[in-house]
Design a protein around this motif. Structure first.
Motif, PDB file in Angstrom:
ATOM      1  N   UNK A   1       5.789  10.987   1.035  1.00 32.69           N
ATOM      2  CA  UNK A   1       6.789   9.948   0.754  1.00 32.69           C
ATOM      3  C   UNK A   1       6.176   8.560   0.904  1.00 32.69           C
ATOM      4  N   UNK A   2       5.439   8.331   1.992  1.00 30.75           N
ATOM      5  CA  UNK A   2       4.860   7.011   2.244  1.00 30.75           C
ATOM      6  C   UNK A   2       3.774   6.666   1.232  1.00 30.75           C
ATOM      7  N   UNK A   3       2.936   7.648   0.887  1.00 27.84           N
ATOM      8  CA  UNK A   3       1.906   7.398  -0.123  1.00 27.84           C
ATOM      9  C   UNK A   3       2.561   7.095  -1.468  1.00 27.84           C
ATOM     10  N   UNK A   4       3.596   7.848  -1.802  1.00 31.45           N
ATOM     11  CA  UNK A   4       4.317   7.580  -3.043  1.00 31.45           C
ATOM     12  C   UNK A   4       4.914   6.186  -3.069  1.00 31.45           C
ATOM     13  N   UNK A   5       5.505   5.780  -1.962  1.00 29.72           N
ATOM     14  CA  UNK A   5       6.088   4.437  -1.871  1.00 29.72           C
ATOM     15  C   UNK A   5       5.025   3.360  -2.045  1.00 29.72           C
ATOM     16  N   UNK A   6       3.817   3.640  -1.526  1.00 34.08           N
ATOM     17  CA  UNK A   6       2.733   2.663  -1.668  1.00 34.08           C
ATOM     18  C   UNK A   6       2.367   2.444  -3.139  1.00 34.08           C
ATOM     19  N   UNK A   7       2.609   3.454  -3.974  1.00 28.29           N
ATOM     20  CA  UNK A   7       2.333   3.354  -5.410  1.00 28.29           C
ATOM     21  C   UNK A   7       3.584   3.031  -6.224  1.00 28.29           C
ATOM     22  N   UNK A   8       4.699   2.795  -5.536  1.00 29.11           N
ATOM     23  CA  UNK A   8       5.916   2.417  -6.238  1.00 29.11           C
ATOM     24  C   UNK A   8       6.798   3.573  -6.662  1.00 29.11           C
TER      25      UNK A   8
END
Length: 214
Positions: free
Chosen positions: A20-27
């Motif tokens: 989730x956090x990695x995905x959020x970092x990429x938008x």
């Protein structure tokens, strides 16, 4: 620290929302993209190879660290080490941080087994790499490797409790992948495209396929 408190801590470690956090970092919110699964395969599907590898490594550590270190800290071994592993896997599959929507627990389960039966996991990992390379299907590789771990644990003279734990994990992996098995039979399962190394721009439609195997 008491064992029950460490069990809760293992759950919270396992619940760390890596994908989730990695995905959020990429938008991206990976709960709403691709399969909606917060595991490394869906991270690969949406973000590409390198972000997915980062997710995979952290998810492995979420299982390994509690099982390896918590028994040292509290002086308990045996059943409590297995309890810490189960708590970490439960956290990954039902993480409190993302409203109990997580991954399928394969990487975190592998991390717990790496602390308990490293030789078995090393062999299973090599089989996973070969299988995913040949089939380009993460779910097939996960099912084959999960089935192999209890066999290798028994062959490497691991304690009976660890072999039973590995068998329980293998059955759980097959249960959580039952929909994947149906798609494999229909030849509709998501396949990896090794050319995708980077995340696409936010808003790019994801590849076709509804589920994955992490």
């Amino acid at each position: 620290m008491t064992a029950p408190l460490l069990t809760l801590s293992a759950y919270l470690v396992g619940a760390f929302p890596t994908s989730y956090l990695v995905g959020r970092a990429y938008g991206y919110d990976l709960r709403r993209e691709g399969s909606g699964n917060l595991g490394s395969t869906n991270a690969y599907r949406i973000l590409g190879f390198f972000p997915a590898v980062a997710v995979l490594i952290v998810d492995l550590l979420k299982g390994f660290l509690p099982v390896w270190f918590f028994p040292i800290w509290d002086g308990r071994t045996g059943a409590w080490a297995l309890a810490y592993g189960l708590a970490a896997i439960t956290g990954h599959v039902w993480p409190v941080y993302t409203r109990f929507k997580g991954g399928k627990g394969v990487a975190t389960a592998a991390g717990t087994m790496a602390a308990l039966a490293p030789v078995a996991v090393a062999v299973a990992f090599l089989v996973w790499v070969v299988t995913v390379t040949l089939t380009r299907t993460a779910s097939v590789a996960s099912l084959v490797s999960a089935s192999l771990v209890p066999i290798m644990a028994r062959a490497s003279a691991a304690p009976r409790s660890v072999v039973s734990y590995a068998l329980l994990l293998a059955l759980t992996v097959w249960w959580t992948h039952r929909a994947n098995v149906a798609r494999i039979v229909r030849r509709e399962e998501f396949q990896i495209d090794w050319r995708r190394g980077r995340a696409p721009p936010a808003g790019t439609p994801p590849p076709e396929g509804r589920e994955d195997g992490a």
